[in-house]
Design an enzyme around this catalytic site. Structure first.
Site, mmCIF file in Angstrom:
data_model
loop_
_atom_site.group_PDB
_atom_site.id
_atom_site.type_symbol
_atom_site.label_atom_id
_atom_site.label_comp_id
_atom_site.label_asym_id
_atom_site.label_seq_id
_atom_site.Cartn_x
_atom_site.Cartn_y
_atom_site.Cartn_z
ATOM 1 N N GLU A 40 146.387 53.732 -35.909
ATOM 2 C CA GLU A 40 145.888 53.987 -34.558
ATOM 3 C C GLU A 40 144.398 54.349 -34.622
ATOM 4 O O GLU A 40 143.967 55.063 -35.517
ATOM 5 C CB GLU A 40 146.671 55.149 -33.939
ATOM 6 C CG GLU A 40 146.196 55.572 -32.556
ATOM 7 C CD GLU A 40 146.908 56.816 -32.033
ATOM 8 O OE1 GLU A 40 146.939 57.014 -30.819
ATOM 9 O OE2 GLU A 40 147.445 57.594 -32.879
ATOM 10 N N LYS A 106 148.501 51.895 -24.881
ATOM 11 C CA LYS A 106 149.400 53.014 -25.166
ATOM 12 C C LYS A 106 149.936 53.620 -23.877
ATOM 13 O O LYS A 106 149.192 54.032 -22.995
ATOM 14 C CB LYS A 106 148.651 54.072 -25.970
ATOM 15 C CG LYS A 106 149.505 55.251 -26.445
ATOM 16 C CD LYS A 106 148.652 56.213 -27.267
ATOM 17 C CE LYS A 106 149.452 57.398 -27.791
ATOM 18 N NZ LYS A 106 148.567 58.324 -28.547
ATOM 19 N N CYS A 140 151.832 55.665 -31.819
ATOM 20 C CA CYS A 140 151.939 57.096 -32.117
ATOM 21 C C CYS A 140 152.940 57.851 -31.224
ATOM 22 O O CYS A 140 154.140 57.806 -31.460
ATOM 23 C CB CYS A 140 150.553 57.722 -32.051
ATOM 24 S SG CYS A 140 150.392 59.254 -33.016
#
Length: 255
Positions: A40, A106, A140
């Site tokens: 990431e 995300k 994540c």
């Protein structure tokens, strides 16, 4: 499919140094691979200084990813801070060897670090089709939300890139296994190493879990390039035999 996971420390908010570092590591890959996975925010580290480090979709990091994908004849994926229409995104890019780019923004922003104050959340779950594999892109904090990762699309590979700190490594390991088992899917997590500018330590634990929760690559704590090979036919045979996905509850996820 042969996949290379790259685990390394990151240079804080220094895209050129990070590209140089990853360039050397990618060049170390001597065997043929189909996909290369970076962490990431691999060009900056997990920074909230979005306005200072953001690139565009025509920026240097994407141009570099396209070049490396072409040179290696392999797709490359990882997340980058992207500016678009006055907003900032933690965007996971999937660059094909042809130069085509698909991406996932995300969805679950990490409120504990204030990510939601600087970045705009994604609104779509993204499944990439590559070499007859359906790959679900996640970043994540998404790992903590099983409903969003639920395998309603019969994807083949669940892929997480992260800057996940040492203090919560136990959760990282447990949740990656859980996502693999509940979705009957290969699951990969690629994390960074080192201390960031906020003094959070990262010990990696990049890993590959099969569709039954067994390690193909156990959690790694050293810098390196780790190559694994996944067998889709074996997974499909297991799905057909167990057929657990057919018993999933049916519900709608509102994004």
């Amino acid at each position: 499919m042969k996949i290379a996971l790259i685990q390394t420390d990151l240079f804080w908010e220094n895209a050129s140094k990070n590209r140089e570092n990853f360039d050397s590591k990618i060049n170390e890959i001597t065997s043929e691979v189909n996909l290369i996975v970076l962490p990431e925010m691999f060009s900056t580290g997990f920074t909230m200084n979005a306005s200072e480090v953001a690139e565009t979709m025509q920026g240097e990091t994407i141009a570099w990813m396209k070049l490396k994908a072409k040179q290696k004849n392999a797709a490359i994926t990882g997340s980058v801070v992207i500016a678009e229409n006055g907003k900032y995104y933690n965007r996971m890019l999937f660059v094909f060897p042809s130069g085509e780019v698909q991406y996932y923004n995300k969805r679950h922003l990490f409120t504990l670090a204030g990510e939601n104050q600087f970045y705009t959340a994604g609104t779509e779950k993204v499944i990439v089709n590559y070499l007859d594999w359906k790959i679900c892109l996640q970043v994540c904090y998404d790992l903590r939300f099983p409903v969003f990762a639920r395998n309603a699309e019969n994807y083949d590979l669940l892929l997480y890139v992260a800057n996940w700190p040492k203090v919560r490594t136990n959760a990282w390991d447990a949740l990656l296994k859980a996502r693999a088992i509940e979705n009957l899917s290969y699951t990969i997590g690629v994390n960074r190493l080192g201390l960031d500018a906020n003094n959070y330590e990262h010990i990696g634990h990049s890993q590959v879990v099969d569709f039954l929760g067994h390690y193909i690559l156990e959690p790694q704590e050293t810098a390196g390039v780790f190559v694994v090979e996944l067998d889709k036919d074996k997974m499909m045979e297991t799905r057909k035999k167990l057929d657990f996905l057919s018993d999933q509850d049916v519900f709608e996820v509102k994004l």
